[in-house]
Design an enzyme around this catalytic site. Structure first.
Site, PDB file in Angstrom:
ATOM      1  N   LYS A 220      15.359  -8.789   1.965  1.00 50.09           N
ATOM      2  CA  LYS A 220      15.911  -8.876   0.605  1.00 50.09           C
ATOM      3  C   LYS A 220      15.966 -10.302   0.074  1.00 50.09           C
ATOM      4  O   LYS A 220      15.898 -11.270   0.810  1.00 50.09           O
ATOM      5  CB  LYS A 220      17.276  -8.179   0.562  1.00 50.09           C
ATOM      6  CG  LYS A 220      17.075  -6.662   0.505  1.00 50.09           C
ATOM      7  CD  LYS A 220      18.316  -5.874   0.253  1.00 50.09           C
ATOM      8  CE  LYS A 220      17.934  -4.391   0.156  1.00 50.09           C
ATOM      9  NZ  LYS A 220      19.082  -3.508   0.230  1.00 50.09           N
ATOM     10  N   ARG A 254      18.959  -0.271   8.176  1.00 47.79           N
ATOM     11  CA  ARG A 254      17.779   0.233   7.449  1.00 47.79           C
ATOM     12  C   ARG A 254      16.758  -0.895   7.318  1.00 47.79           C
ATOM     13  O   ARG A 254      17.039  -1.905   6.677  1.00 47.79           O
ATOM     14  CB  ARG A 254      18.237   0.731   6.073  1.00 47.79           C
ATOM     15  CG  ARG A 254      17.139   1.322   5.212  1.00 47.79           C
ATOM     16  CD  ARG A 254      17.711   1.756   3.856  1.00 47.79           C
ATOM     17  NE  ARG A 254      16.696   2.371   3.022  1.00 47.79           N
ATOM     18  CZ  ARG A 254      15.833   1.685   2.269  1.00 47.79           C
ATOM     19  NH1 ARG A 254      15.879   0.365   2.221  1.00 47.79           N
ATOM     20  NH2 ARG A 254      14.924   2.314   1.548  1.00 47.79           N
TER      21      ARG A 254
END
Ligand code: HH2
Length: 280
Positions: A220, A254
């Site tokens: 991210k 995840r």
């Protein structure tokens, strides 16, 4: 601790890896790589062989500013992949916020609904309750197109905790048993880099809500802000964030990069198992 899903009761005494399967042309880090069903099914098989404990299949990107896809378009992307994935022997999650996609996915054998909107769309609570699925309720604000305008918090940890506790209550009230519910802080969703880091630093408080915590830090943007690395060079940073999250109570991670995460979590779990609890 465990997470009850439709076919599987997932033992969370050690942290688990959820492998990401984006069947999209536009996901932020791997858009288009598994865009057709054959490539996506091969990707599912590879992730399971690499040690993924859960597969998470999505047909709509949630990156900031991503265009919306309608129900039939989203279902057309994932239907064939889901049908193949449920035969691979691991729990299969569907990453969607649309109640009709949830219903079709559960009919097709999915075990978990992963909803970045925390079952807030009309009909979503009922779709999951009726389908007997496990569910991940994630914190975000607004829509992917507008969410970064809503990244304003006095106390991000307290506000995310209050939201997640409220959504868990709504899910239980709608008939979803508590042992089927996992919560997710929603790193990167309606949060600046500073919010994401503050939330990770205070994440233990979310774990104390009593539900399994699932987190997604993989590749991210905040990791790029810290390291200066582009999206395809954020593996080391993703592993560091994953380990920090596990140390602060996360039980499901995840990720895009399954083998490296599996190894990192094996080391974490080995040290955890060797730790002598302080005597009373
Ligand atoms: N992050 C993304 C998508 N879904 N679901 C949960 N529960 N938690 C997350 O942090 C999360 C999520 C974004 O990552 P990705 O799927 O790789 O990208 P895109 O949304 O662009 O497909």
């Amino acid at each position: 601790m465990y997470w009850q899903t439709r076919r599987f009761r997932i033992d969370l005494s050690r942290p688990r890896v959820m492998g990401i399967v984006n069947v999209t042309p536009d996901s932020f880090s791997d858009g288009g790589q598994h865009g057709d069903a054959r490539a996506a099914i091969a990707h599912c098989e590879r992730l399971v062989a690499e040690g993924a404990d859960i597969l998470d299949i999505g047909g709509e990107s949630t990156r900031p500013g991503a265009p919306r896809v309608d129900t039939d378009g989203e279902w057309a992307r994932i239907a064939e992949v889901l049908a193949a994935a449920v035969r691979l022997g691991v729990p299969v999650s569907v990453d969607t916020c649309k109640p009709e996609v949830m219903r079709r996915a559960l009919d097709a054998g999915a075990d978990i609904v992963n909803d970045v909107q925390a079952l807030q769309l009309p009909g979503a609570l009922a779709a999951v309750a009726g389908g007997g699925a496990g569910v991940c309720l994630m914190h975000m604000r607004g829509e992917p197109a507008s969410m970064m305008d809503l990244a304003v918090y006095d106390d991000v940890v307290a506000e995310v905790a209050a939201f997640l506790a409220g959504r868990a209550r709504a899910a239980v009230d709608a008939g979803i048993p508590a042992d089927r519910i996992a919560l997710d802080p929603g790193y990167g969703f309606a949060k600046t880099a500073e919010h994401n880091l503050r939330l990770l630093a205070g994440q233990q408080r979310l774990a104390e809500l009593g539900f399994p915590l699932l987190v997604g830090w993989s590749r991210k943007r905040t990791l790029g802000d810290i390291t200066g690395r582009p999206v395809d060079q954020r593996l080391a940073a993703s592993l560091a964030a994953a380990l920090r999250a596990v140390s602060a109570g996360a039980r499901v991670i995840r990720v895009h990069d399954v083998p490296a995460t599996v190894d990192a979590l094996k080391v974490w779990a080995a040290v955890d198992a060797a730790t002598i609890p302080p005597s009373a």
